[in-house]
Design an enzyme around this catalytic site. Structure first.
Site, PDB file in Angstrom:
ATOM      1  N   ARG A 175       0.837  -1.196   0.000  1.00 11.57           N
ATOM      2  CA  ARG A 175       0.000   0.000   0.000  1.00 11.57           C
ATOM      3  C   ARG A 175       0.877   1.254   0.000  1.00 11.57           C
ATOM      4  O   ARG A 175       0.582   2.228  -0.696  1.00 11.57           O
ATOM      5  CB  ARG A 175      -0.932  -0.002   1.212  1.00 11.57           C
ATOM      6  CG  ARG A 175      -2.002  -1.074   1.153  1.00 11.57           C
ATOM      7  CD  ARG A 175      -2.920  -1.023   2.361  1.00 11.57           C
ATOM      8  NE  ARG A 175      -3.756   0.164   2.359  1.00 11.57           N
ATOM      9  CZ  ARG A 175      -4.515   0.543   3.396  1.00 11.57           C
ATOM     10  NH1 ARG A 175      -4.508  -0.165   4.514  1.00 11.57           N
ATOM     11  NH2 ARG A 175      -5.264   1.631   3.317  1.00 11.57           N
ATOM     12  N   CYS A 234      -1.321   5.773   9.232  1.00  9.93           N
ATOM     13  CA  CYS A 234      -1.667   4.510   8.577  1.00  9.93           C
ATOM     14  C   CYS A 234      -2.784   4.802   7.585  1.00  9.93           C
ATOM     15  O   CYS A 234      -2.727   5.802   6.880  1.00  9.93           O
ATOM     16  CB  CYS A 234      -2.068   3.454   9.614  1.00  9.93           C
ATOM     17  SG  CYS A 234      -3.468   3.943  10.646  1.00  9.93           S
TER      18      CYS A 234
END
Length: 279
Positions: A175, A234
């Protein structure tokens, strides 16, 4: 004060005169609420707290798990029995991310004594800890949050910190690199951020933290040391709370960007980097 507690230590404290309040924060991203699992079995005396409904605000431009409304958070913590003068221990049944979010919020709100059960429910069961299906109705608590005890980053703060300090991206490496994005609409990372997957904080095959010395070594290799300015983000401020907890175990203070990638990428004017390098 330690930020985590082992299952054996917790069992001893629960048997003593100053037993901590237990908060069960079972949660699964995109999954059903954790209450049914809680009702099927929980640590004796534990009170269930819902991450989406009580530890986060309404999703929107500020991210998928923004800070909760202060009045709502105060009411939720008091309903759970949280007092200013009683220790709190949080746990969950997964990777420890939800328990860390509760830990971080209570620390941010100036609760003086809150820890996370290292290894969560799995560690408790492995240690021979008992489970209960009893309905728990706590007495109302008196905790009054006073936000600001630990550093909190805005999007602009995170961008600046990535340039002058160390901004850790706690998401999975793919990611970060922008190879895939299963949740948010745009892939990539904040320019200048360093990839530091939260999953590497725990011992192989467990949800318990690696020894503090190993965490110190891991974070030092990423540039995060006690004398560095460190921030973490995050996807939506949940797994990043676990990273802040791991840094605390290593003796490294760190700020949390709660909005995280879900807030950052919602604004098309913000720059985005891809690939393995900070950019």
């Amino acid at each position: 004060m330690n930020a985590i507690i082992t299952a054996t230590e917790l069992a001893s404290e629960l048997a003593g005169p100053d037993a901590p309040l237990l908060l069960d924060v079972r949660y699964q991203l995109g999954g059903p609420p954790g209450r049914p699992e809680y009702e099927a079995g929980h640590l004796p005396g534990a009170v269930y707290v819902d991450l989406d409904g009580e530890l986060a605000g309404t999703p929107g431009a500020t991210g998928r798990h923004p800070l909760p409304d202060l009045a709502a958070f105060t009411a939720a913590m008091r309903a759970a029995g949280v007092n200013a003068d009683r220790p709190v221990v949080t746990y969950d049944g997964g990777q420890g991310w939800a328990a860390a979010r509760a830990w971080w919020l209570l620390r941010w709100a100036r609760h003086p004594d809150v820890r996370v059960l290292d290894g969560g429910l799995a560690a408790w069961r492995a240690s021979g800890g008992t489970m209960s299906v009893d309905k728990v109705t706590p007495e109302a608590g008196d905790f009054t949050p006073a936000p600001g005890a630990v550093p909190l980053l805005t999007a602009d703060d995170a961008a600046a910190l990535a340039r002058r300090g160390v901004l850790l991206d706690a998401r999975a490496g793919e990611r970060y690199r922008g190879e895939t994005e299963p949740i948010d609409p745009v892939a990539g990372h904040i320019p200048g951020a360093v990839s530091a997957p939260t999953t590497e904080n725990v011992a192989d095959g467990t949800t318990a933290f690696r020894p503090a010395a190993e965490l110190v070594e891991r974070f030092a290799a990423l540039g995060a040391t006690p004398d560095a300015e460190v921030g973490v983000y995050c996807g939506s401020g949940v797994s990043a709370a676990h990273q802040v907890l791991a840094l605390a175990v290593a003796g490294i203070p760190a700020a949390l960007y709660v909005g995280s990638w879900s807030e950052w990428c919602a604004d098309p004017s913000r720059p985005i980097a891809t690939g393995p390098q900070p950019g």
